[in-house]
Motif scaffolding. Structure first.
Motif, PDB file in Angstrom:
ATOM      1  N   THR C  69       0.835  -1.200   0.000  1.00 36.64           N
ATOM      2  CA  THR C  69       0.000   0.000   0.000  1.00 36.64           C
ATOM      3  C   THR C  69       0.871   1.250   0.000  1.00 36.64           C
ATOM      4  OG1 THR C  69      -1.454  -1.274   1.406  1.00 36.64           O
ATOM      5  CG2 THR C  69      -1.981   1.047   1.115  1.00 36.64           C
ATOM      6  N   ARG C  70       1.873   1.224   0.873  1.00 36.55           N
ATOM      7  CA  ARG C  70       2.756   2.371   0.992  1.00 36.55           C
ATOM      8  C   ARG C  70       3.432   2.667  -0.340  1.00 36.55           C
ATOM      9  NH1 ARG C  70       4.496   4.420   5.627  1.00 36.55           N
ATOM     10  NH2 ARG C  70       5.541   6.422   5.331  1.00 36.55           N
ATOM     11  N   ALA C  71       3.924   1.592  -0.964  1.00 38.45           N
ATOM     12  CA  ALA C  71       4.601   1.764  -2.248  1.00 38.45           C
ATOM     13  C   ALA C  71       3.640   2.367  -3.274  1.00 38.45           C
ATOM     14  CB  ALA C  71       5.127   0.416  -2.753  1.00 38.45           C
ATOM     15  N   PHE C  72       2.375   1.940  -3.218  1.00 40.08           N
ATOM     16  CA  PHE C  72       1.390   2.468  -4.171  1.00 40.08           C
ATOM     17  C   PHE C  72       1.172   3.965  -3.946  1.00 40.08           C
ATOM     18  CE2 PHE C  72      -2.881   3.503  -5.556  1.00 40.08           C
ATOM     19  CZ  PHE C  72      -2.868   2.995  -6.848  1.00 40.08           C
ATOM     20  N   ILE C  73       1.030   4.354  -2.677  1.00 38.09           N
ATOM     21  CA  ILE C  73       0.813   5.776  -2.369  1.00 38.09           C
ATOM     22  C   ILE C  73       1.994   6.593  -2.854  1.00 38.09           C
ATOM     23  CG2 ILE C  73       0.572   7.456  -0.514  1.00 38.09           C
ATOM     24  CD1 ILE C  73      -0.889   5.363   1.086  1.00 38.09           C
ATOM     25  N   VAL C  74       3.202   6.124  -2.553  1.00 40.43           N
ATOM     26  CA  VAL C  74       4.404   6.871  -2.950  1.00 40.43           C
ATOM     27  C   VAL C  74       4.429   7.047  -4.464  1.00 40.43           C
ATOM     28  CG1 VAL C  74       6.921   6.803  -3.020  1.00 40.43           C
ATOM     29  CG2 VAL C  74       5.705   6.171  -0.934  1.00 40.43           C
ATOM     30  N   ASP C  80       8.056  16.285  -7.117  1.00 41.85           N
ATOM     31  CA  ASP C  80       8.554  17.296  -6.181  1.00 41.85           C
ATOM     32  C   ASP C  80       8.161  16.973  -4.745  1.00 41.85           C
ATOM     33  OD1 ASP C  80       5.937  17.696  -7.022  1.00 41.85           O
ATOM     34  OD2 ASP C  80       5.927  19.737  -6.225  1.00 41.85           O
ATOM     35  N   VAL C  81       6.967  16.366  -4.546  1.00 45.84           N
ATOM     36  CA  VAL C  81       6.565  15.989  -3.192  1.00 45.84           C
ATOM     37  C   VAL C  81       7.394  14.807  -2.699  1.00 45.84           C
ATOM     38  CG1 VAL C  81       4.673  15.153  -1.770  1.00 45.84           C
ATOM     39  CG2 VAL C  81       4.233  16.831  -3.560  1.00 45.84           C
ATOM     40  N   ALA C  82       7.624  13.840  -3.600  1.00 48.14           N
ATOM     41  CA  ALA C  82       8.392  12.649  -3.222  1.00 48.14           C
ATOM     42  C   ALA C  82       9.806  13.027  -2.799  1.00 48.14           C
ATOM     43  CB  ALA C  82       8.435  11.655  -4.381  1.00 48.14           C
ATOM     44  N   ALA C  83      10.276  14.182  -3.301  1.00 50.58           N
ATOM     45  CA  ALA C  83      11.645  14.568  -2.994  1.00 50.58           C
ATOM     46  C   ALA C  83      11.737  15.354  -1.695  1.00 50.58           C
ATOM     47  CB  ALA C  83      12.214  15.384  -4.163  1.00 50.58           C
ATOM     48  N   ALA C  88       7.943  16.303   6.079  1.00 48.77           N
ATOM     49  CA  ALA C  88       6.983  16.852   5.127  1.00 48.77           C
ATOM     50  C   ALA C  88       6.417  15.740   4.242  1.00 48.77           C
ATOM     51  CB  ALA C  88       7.652  17.921   4.261  1.00 48.77           C
ATOM     52  N   PHE C  89       7.304  14.840   3.867  1.00 48.25           N
ATOM     53  CA  PHE C  89       6.908  13.712   3.036  1.00 48.25           C
ATOM     54  C   PHE C  89       5.874  12.850   3.770  1.00 48.25           C
ATOM     55  CE2 PHE C  89       7.750   9.222   1.980  1.00 48.25           C
ATOM     56  CZ  PHE C  89       7.412   9.242   0.633  1.00 48.25           C
ATOM     57  N   LEU C  90       6.168  12.576   5.041  1.00 49.28           N
ATOM     58  CA  LEU C  90       5.236  11.752   5.834  1.00 49.28           C
ATOM     59  C   LEU C  90       3.892  12.441   5.972  1.00 49.28           C
ATOM     60  CD1 LEU C  90       7.390  10.225   8.707  1.00 49.28           C
ATOM     61  CD2 LEU C  90       6.335   9.091   6.749  1.00 49.28           C
ATOM     62  N   THR C  91       3.916  13.774   6.175  1.00 47.49           N
ATOM     63  CA  THR C  91       2.661  14.519   6.275  1.00 47.49           C
ATOM     64  C   THR C  91       1.845  14.364   4.997  1.00 47.49           C
ATOM     65  OG1 THR C  91       3.949  16.126   7.517  1.00 47.49           O
ATOM     66  CG2 THR C  91       1.706  16.753   6.925  1.00 47.49           C
ATOM     67  N   ALA C  92       2.528  14.474   3.855  1.00 45.76           N
ATOM     68  CA  ALA C  92       1.839  14.340   2.572  1.00 45.76           C
ATOM     69  C   ALA C  92       1.172  12.974   2.468  1.00 45.76           C
ATOM     70  CB  ALA C  92       2.831  14.552   1.424  1.00 45.76           C
ATOM     71  N   VAL C  93       1.927  11.940   2.838  1.00 43.40           N
ATOM     72  CA  VAL C  93       1.388  10.577   2.758  1.00 43.40           C
ATOM     73  C   VAL C  93       0.165  10.446   3.676  1.00 43.40           C
ATOM     74  CG1 VAL C  93       1.862   8.169   3.310  1.00 43.40           C
ATOM     75  CG2 VAL C  93       3.596   9.540   2.146  1.00 43.40           C
TER      76      VAL C  93
END
Lengths: 454, 289, 457
Positions: C69-74, C80-83, C88-93
């Motif tokens: 699931t995590r891989a799918f969300i990423v 730019d968000v993935a980077a 911040a990345f965790l918040t986005a997820v």
């Protein structure tokens, strides 16, 4: 031959003299020994009595707490907030909640202390001089939050005057109960002279009375408002742990006892398991705490202070007790019962599950209850997995931070407000002991009840 | 140590005497007196024993002759052991056991409150059904009684008592090199003789034996029986036995108990050969038991 | 919701499998053929063979599902968000997860967030369906295979019973696993501790003065075991001095002298002492016994501290009384009654019989029981935490505060979860010491008691 006979008579005579001579000394020793045994029993019984008596005498006052009945006015001049937001059509749940939170924050910012202060002043005799701090010191600090919650739940209270029962502060409670030395000079009293006088006056007028401390059972722990601290969080934490112990330790313990007693071939491995279980039963409980900290928390990454970890640790600790008790119950079943079942063609498994287990059911139930009662009172391992942390909420799931009854007792006994918390701790101990005695009584009751039927 | 055995003075033929004719007029017991009169120092009169509500002995009256072996026989549960245990008040150790009537030793009622039970038991020794040596050495087992009663003033004296007792119990030759070994390591027959030696060491006047051979093999039994026969010259012995043969071999007088009552007593010869009572006849011939 | 669905699926599968197996075998039996096992066993066997593969599939999903699931969300995130950096990345997820769950998020929803949320929601549904279908599929396959194997000669009962036995065996293996867990975790962490402090300094050091974790690694402090060990031993000695006479005499009186009535009342009351939680004893020591001792000491001119080895030892002794008395009572009961009769029959008084025959005969067993009691005293925690005074200094005066191994374990570990420095790791070295000490005591004690039992069996 005659010589020997004479000899014997003479020996008997001498013996008689010797015995007579020794009798008084020996009877004295006998009496002393007996008195020693009786003393030991009196000591042991006296200790039980002292312990329970001390807990009861110290703890009983904590069940009644000083409570003020005040007329509280939700004064619109003080509570200056807009009406609560309504949920607009198409607004997401998250947005509505955010708006609600903003409103609630505004409500919180209102000067609730002033409302409490006014209520206290109104209750005081006309013309009584008391400053703001002195008036507020009478009432426990959580009560202003309670007034706020009342208002949040019913915004229509604005402008009304309601009679509200409010807890007196811990210091007031101490003063009124005399748990603090009333002769101490002002400089060493926690409350100002005015506050103390007002408390005495209100008590005399019946506006303060001692009411049963229901909040001891319904509130959670609190640091800022010690008089409102309760056991609810610890109750639920302990309840979760006991449920885990019952769900895991009892079936697993009974299953392994059945295996070891009924099926296991006698060889090295089962010998090893046997020695192992006997030793596990005597491993200090704190070592199980270390196991929990290292394995469940550090290795498996389960949360600190969570009942789930506590439950697992207590399960491992209770297992040997239940296994040993169940095994001895199984061993007590006569061989003839098994042989009778086997002789009519039942398999060993059928024999055990259909014939042996039902007979031992009362004994197994008893040992399970006693094991659970033991787990309920266990403290040391809980300290190592963080269950002595201060938690001011009721855990919603076993994975949330929580306290437990014995850990709560440990926390309270260390509280700085000694005068107040000594009684509080004793009361918590009474509750814990009450629970354990109930469990044990239940075990005894079930055993006698079920054994009669079998 | 050997003791020569004098001719048995009960050997003369008996004229059967019915209880009503010659026996003393107490109890319903059928009694046959001895042809040769014996001294009697131990008498039981109207003894009833209760365990709680249950009565185990009914109105037992019995004279025990001096320096002779009296055997108590009867089917199991008939009260013979209960009677035996009354004689040195071992029944005191059983909770809710109550004894009424009187048992006198030298004219003194042993149930009199003024009588010291410790002293009584030092006069009336006991040997039990199962050999019960203490988990101590052979020497310590025998020395136990003399030690607690303070019979020896010195170590040498104590040793003399131990050796004499072991000799008298016919065990000396077998254990003289093993005095320091545990008494529990001996064979069953040796253990029982050790227990006899232990009882003798206190120089009792009466020795009670509760089926002393029931846990032993026939050879060990024969040795013990021989020993009992020797000891009867020195002590008054009461023996409970379930074997009529044993009663015949070792005893001069026999009492037959049935369902808590003393049915018949008399010279062993009479009881076993010419029983007077119907129940005794039934028992002897194997119809009850 | 989802766990309920899964449980329902499993229950339905199990029900179908059982009834199918049951009726198939019943049908065979109806033809007059004699079955080896009763239909219920055939049903159970089919149910087992159906459930096992289904559980396997679900287990795999539990293991690997979250990662997928995590891989799918990423994969849904714009580059730019993935980077972004970690928080911040965790918040986005987390925002996307919240949108996908239907709860929504506060604030403005970015278009990419809405799209990703929708995709994730569909992924969730899809994955759930696939997993359920897969579980049901393999379950049914297992069911069919099992059904075809039903025959009159199939030893269904034996197979079901061996599954039951394997389960039972697994349960008893848990005890071994616990021991292994204790040993491995204690050794593992203790070894990490010994990488900071030399074992010799630990075991033979006479000073206990650990540095604070916050002061850095420069001063890790001194970790000498001996003051703690001595405190532990001293308290255990005081406890045994209280518990042995009182416990033993209680056992003797209750078993040899007391009337049945007194015994029936007194014995359970004494055993109540055994059921009281140790925290209660600790509190008792702290607020009652300690002040009492200190006042008494002051009255007779002795300086006794309220929290001291004496206080803790005394109360621990009280705690151990019922332990000693019930174990000794058990042991004395094992001594055959005939020995008592033998001694009384010789004219010994009761006390002579007890002192010279019963106690010596029971001695090995009682020694074993006492060793168990000592081991319990050494491992006891709460009483000493509250009442021993927590002063890890080598002192020989029992009226002074001391510290023990267990107290120090609690002090060093409480509230610390990362076990990085020697300050917290030392708890495991102490725990290991404690474990080994009590283990040795227990093994010797259990051996002695077992030998004693065999002697009189």
């Amino acid at each position: 031959m005659a010589d020997i006979a004479v000899d014997i008579a003479e020996l008997a005579n001498r013996r008689r003299l010797c015995v007579r001579a020794s009798l008084s000394r020996r009877h004295l020793i006998e009496r002393l020994f007996r008195a020693g045994g009786l003393t030991a029993i009196v000591i042991a019984l006296g200790l039980v009595a002292t312990l329970f008596g001390m807990m009861a005498s110290k703890g009983a006052p904590a069940f009644m707490q000083a409570t003020l009945s005040l007329d509280v006015t939700f004064d619109p001049a003080v509570i200056t907030v807009a009406p609560p937001p309504a949920r607009a059509a198409g607004q997401s749940e998250a947005d509505y909640r955010a708006a609600m939170l903003v409103w609630q924050r505004q409500v919180t910012l209102a000067n609730w202390s002033a409302i409490v202060e006014t209520a206290v002043r109104n209750a005081a005799p006309p013309g009584f001089e008391i400053d703001r701090r002195g008036a507020l010191a009478l009432v426990e600090t959580n009560e202003r939050h309670r007034l706020r919650d009342m208002f949040v739940a019913d915004p229509g209270l604005l402008g009304q005057t309601v009679r509200v029962d409010m807890l007196a502060s811990a210091n007031t409670d101490n003063w009124l109960k005399g748990t603090i030395n009333r002769a101490l000079p002002d400089s060493r009293q926690q409350l100002s002279r005015q506050t103390r006088t007002l408390a005495d006056t209100l008590l005399a007028e019946g506006k303060i009375r001692f009411a049963f401390a229901w909040h001891l059972f319904t509130n959670t722990d609190s640091r800022s408002a010690p008089a409102a601290a309760g056991l609810a969080g610890a109750f639920v934490g302990s309840l979760y742990m006991m449920l885990i112990v019952i769900a895991l330790a009892v079936p697993i313990g009974v299953a392994s006892a059945i295996y070891l007693e009924e099926f296991a071939p006698r060889h090295r491995v089962t010998d090893l398991i046997e020695v192992n279980i006997n030793n596990l039963a005597a491993v200090p409980s704190i070592v199980f705490g270390l196991l929990g900290a290292a394995v469940f928390i550090r290795y498996f990454g389960l949360p600190m202070s969570a009942p789930v970890v506590g439950g697992l640790v207590l399960t491992l600790m209770t297992l040997p007790t239940i296994i040993i008790a169940t095994r001895s119950a199984l061993r007590a079943v006569p061989l003839s019962l098994r042989q009778a079942a086997l002789a009519v063609g039942a398999s060993p498994t059928q024999t055990v599950f259909h014939h042996v287990l039902p007979v031992t059911f009362p004994a197994i139930l008893t040992s399970a209850i006693i094991g659970v009662a033991q787990a309920l009172g266990e403290t040391a391992p809980l300290l190592l997995i963080g269950m002595n942390a201060f938690v001011a909420s009721i855990p919603a799931t076993p994975f949330d931070q929580s306290s437990a009854l014995p850990a709560q007792i440990y926390l309270w006994q260390g509280n700085e407000n000694r005068n107040f918390f000594e009684a509080r701790t004793s009361a918590a101990i009474m509750v814990l002991l009450g629970l354990m005695i109930t469990l044990n009584a239940l075990a005894i009751f079930l055993r006698t009840r079920l054994e009669r039927r079998v | 140590m050997t003791v020569s055995i004098p001719p048995d003075n009960t050997g003369a033929p008996h004229a059967p005497v019915s209880a009503s004719a010659a026996g003393p007029a107490y109890g319903e017991t059928v009694r046959t007196p001895d042809t040769v009169p014996r001294d009697v120092r131990l008498r039981a009169r109207h003894v009833d024993v209760f365990y709680g509500d249950k009565q185990a002995l009914f109105d037992v009256s019995l004279d025990i002759p001096e320096k002779a072996v009296t055997s108590l026989i009867g089917p199991s549960g008939c009260g013979k052991t209960t009677f035996l245990r009354c004689v040195n008040r071992m029944n005191d150790t059983i909770e809710d056991c109550r004894v009424t009537g009187e048992i006198t030793l030298d004219g003194q009622n042993i149930y009199d409150p003024s009588l010291d039970v410790v002293e009584l038991r030092s006069r009336v020794g006991m040997v039990f059904q199962k050999p019960n040596p203490f988990p101590k050495s052979v020497y310590e087992n025998v020395a136990y009684g003399p030690r607690i009663h303070g019979l020896a003033r010195s170590r040498a004296e104590l040793e003399d008592i131990v050796v004499a007792s072991l000799r008298r119990a016919g065990l000396w030759e077998e254990v003289k090199d093993r005095l320091r070994e545990p008494g529990t390591g001996l064979s069953g027959g040796q253990q029982q003789r050790l227990c006899i030696a232990r009882a003798i060491a206190v120089s009792p006047e009466v020795i009670l034996m509760d089926e002393p051979c029931s846990a032993l093999d026939p050879i060990a039994t024969a040795v013990i029986e021989e020993l009992i026969d020797e000891l009867r010259l020195l002590y008054t012995i009461i023996i409970v036995t379930h074997s009529m043969q044993q009663a015949a071999r070792v005893s001069q007088r026999t009492a037959f108990f049935h369902l808590g009552r003393l049915v018949e007593e008399g010279p062993t010869e009479v009881i076993l050969r010419h029983p007077q009572a119907k129940k005794t006849q039934d028992y002897i011939t194997g119809r009850i038991g | 919701m989802i766990p309920l669905l899964v449980a329902a699926l499993l229950l339905v599968l199990m029900g179908i499998a059982y009834t199918q197996g049951f009726s198939r075998s019943r049908a065979i039996a109806a033809t007059g053929v004699r079955l080896h096992s009763r239909p219920a066993y055939h049903g159970s066997l089919v149910a087992i063979r159906c459930l096992l593969p289904a559980l396997l599939v679900l287990g795999l999903w539990v293991l690997f599902g979250p990662g997928m699931t995590r891989a799918f969300i990423v994969a849904q995130l714009p580059p730019d968000v993935a980077a972004l950096d970690e928080p911040a990345f965790l918040t986005a997820v987390r925002r996307i997860e919240a949108i996908a769950s239907g709860f929504g998020v506060a604030g403005q929803v970015q278009p990419y967030e809405a799209a990703a949320g929708e995709a994730v929601r569909r992924f969730h549904t899809f994955a759930l369906l696939v997993v359920m279908a897969a579980a049901a599929g393999v379950g049914i396959l297992g069911l069919l295979a099992a059904l075809r194997r039903i025959s009159p000669t199939l030893r269904a009962r034996n197979k079901v019973e061996s599954v039951v036995r394997v389960l039972l065996l697994a349960c008893s293996a848990l005890a071994i696993l616990t021991t292994v867990g204790i040993v491995v975790s204690l050794f593992n962490e203790a070894f990490r501790f010994f990488s900071f402090v030399a074992p010799a300094d630990f075991f033979f050091g006479t000073v206990w003065n650990p540095g604070f974790a916050t002061t850095g690694t420069a001063a890790i402090g001194e970790y000498g075991l001996l003051p703690l060990l001595w405190g532990t031993v001293m308290i255990a000695i005081i406890a045994m001095l209280v518990a042995i006479p009182v416990g033993l005499m209680t056992a003797i009186y209750l078993s040899q002298y007391a009337s049945a009535r007194l015994r029936n009342v007194a014995k359970p009351i004494v055993e109540v002492l055994a059921g009281i939680p140790t925290i209660v004893y600790g509190f008792f020591a702290l607020v009652t016994v300690g002040p009492f001792l200190s006042d008494t000491g002051a009255a007779i001119g002795l300086d006794i501290r309220a929290t001291s080895a004496l206080t803790a030892g005394l109360v621990m002794g009280i705690m151990i009384i019922p332990f000693v008395s019930s174990l000794s009572d058990d042991i004395m009961r094992q001594v055959p009654l005939s020995l008592r009769d033998g001694s009384l029959g010789l004219g010994a008084t009761e006390s002579e019989t007890i002192r010279r025959v019963l106690l010596p005969a029971a001695l090995p067993g009682i020694v074993g029981a006492l060793l168990l009691a000592i081991s319990r005293a050494i491992g006891e925690t709460m009483i000493v935490v509250l009442a021993a005074g927590n002063s890890p200094v080598l002192r020989f005066n029992p009226a002074e505060p001391v510290s023990t191994i267990t107290v120090t374990i609690v002090n060093q570990l409480t509230g610390d979860a990362d076990f990085a420095g020697p300050q917290s790791l030392v708890a495991f070295a102490l725990g290991l010491t404690l474990f080994v000490m009590t283990l040795l005591l227990n093994m010797v004690a259990l051996y002695i008691v077992r030998r004693f039992r065999e002697q009189y069996e």
